[in-house]
Design a protein around this motif. Structure first.
Motif, PDB file in Angstrom:
ATOM      1  N   SER A  46       0.867  -1.178   0.000  1.00 36.02           N
ATOM      2  CA  SER A  46       0.000   0.000   0.000  1.00 36.02           C
ATOM      3  C   SER A  46       0.904   1.229   0.000  1.00 36.02           C
ATOM      4  N   PRO A  47       0.395   2.391  -0.388  1.00 36.70           N
ATOM      5  CA  PRO A  47       1.233   3.595  -0.360  1.00 36.70           C
ATOM      6  C   PRO A  47       1.834   3.863   1.018  1.00 36.70           C
ATOM      7  N   ALA A  48       1.084   3.632   2.087  1.00 34.56           N
ATOM      8  CA  ALA A  48       1.618   3.865   3.439  1.00 34.56           C
ATOM      9  C   ALA A  48       2.717   2.865   3.765  1.00 34.56           C
ATOM     10  N   ALA A  49       2.539   1.610   3.398  1.00 29.97           N
ATOM     11  CA  ALA A  49       3.557   0.592   3.663  1.00 29.97           C
ATOM     12  C   ALA A  49       4.827   0.898   2.890  1.00 29.97           C
ATOM     13  N   TRP A  50       4.688   1.317   1.630  1.00 32.45           N
ATOM     14  CA  TRP A  50       5.860   1.663   0.827  1.00 32.45           C
ATOM     15  C   TRP A  50       6.586   2.850   1.450  1.00 32.45           C
ATOM     16  N   THR A  51       5.847   3.873   1.878  1.00 31.59           N
ATOM     17  CA  THR A  51       6.452   5.052   2.510  1.00 31.59           C
ATOM     18  C   THR A  51       7.142   4.662   3.809  1.00 31.59           C
ATOM     19  N   TYR A  52       6.518   3.805   4.588  1.00 24.68           N
ATOM     20  CA  TYR A  52       7.095   3.306   5.836  1.00 24.68           C
ATOM     21  C   TYR A  52       8.434   2.604   5.562  1.00 24.68           C
ATOM     22  N   GLU A  53       8.464   1.730   4.576  1.00 22.77           N
ATOM     23  CA  GLU A  53       9.709   1.032   4.228  1.00 22.77           C
ATOM     24  C   GLU A  53      10.778   2.022   3.793  1.00 22.77           C
ATOM     25  N   ARG A  54      10.398   2.984   3.005  1.00 21.87           N
ATOM     26  CA  ARG A  54      11.348   3.987   2.505  1.00 21.87           C
ATOM     27  C   ARG A  54      11.860   4.846   3.658  1.00 21.87           C
ATOM     28  N   LEU A  55      10.995   5.289   4.554  1.00 19.90           N
ATOM     29  CA  LEU A  55      11.421   6.057   5.730  1.00 19.90           C
ATOM     30  C   LEU A  55      12.420   5.266   6.563  1.00 19.90           C
ATOM     31  N   GLY A  56      12.164   3.971   6.721  1.00 22.93           N
ATOM     32  CA  GLY A  56      13.084   3.120   7.465  1.00 22.93           C
ATOM     33  C   GLY A  56      14.471   3.117   6.858  1.00 22.93           C
TER      34      GLY A  56
END
Length: 94
Positions: free
Chosen positions: A12-22
């Protein structure tokens, strides 16, 4: 952070952003000395808050959350829609 590796195309867009932030956080922390840890400064509605990041999370498809401690030792949690996400990572004294 979640340890399950799902192809980016299936996140999902939030999961992708979360992974990228990590990944950004991990890279930033790699350059810090032992006296500093990662913090963030967030600016919204003309105010800014600086806090030590302890945890980043998400709730799909579009919410990102940051848990931490502010400069007064108070627990803080920011819940933000991805469309308004803007985070300044910074080194903060432990």
């Amino acid at each position: 952070m979640h340890n399950i590796k799902i192809p980016s195309s299936q996140l999902s867009p939030a999961a992708w952003t979360y992974e990228r932030l990590g990944m950004y956080i991990k890279d930033f922390e790699a350059d810090l000395d032992s006296e500093h840890e990662i913090g963030a400064r967030l600016v919204s509605f003309g105010q800014s808050i600086t806090f030590h990041i302890q945890k980043v999370g998400y709730h799909g498809p579009d919410i990102i959350s940051f848990d931490g401690i502010d400069s007064n030792g108070q627990k803080v949690q920011l819940i933000q829609h991805m469309s308004q996400l803007s985070v300044l990572l910074m080194a903060m004294k432990k």
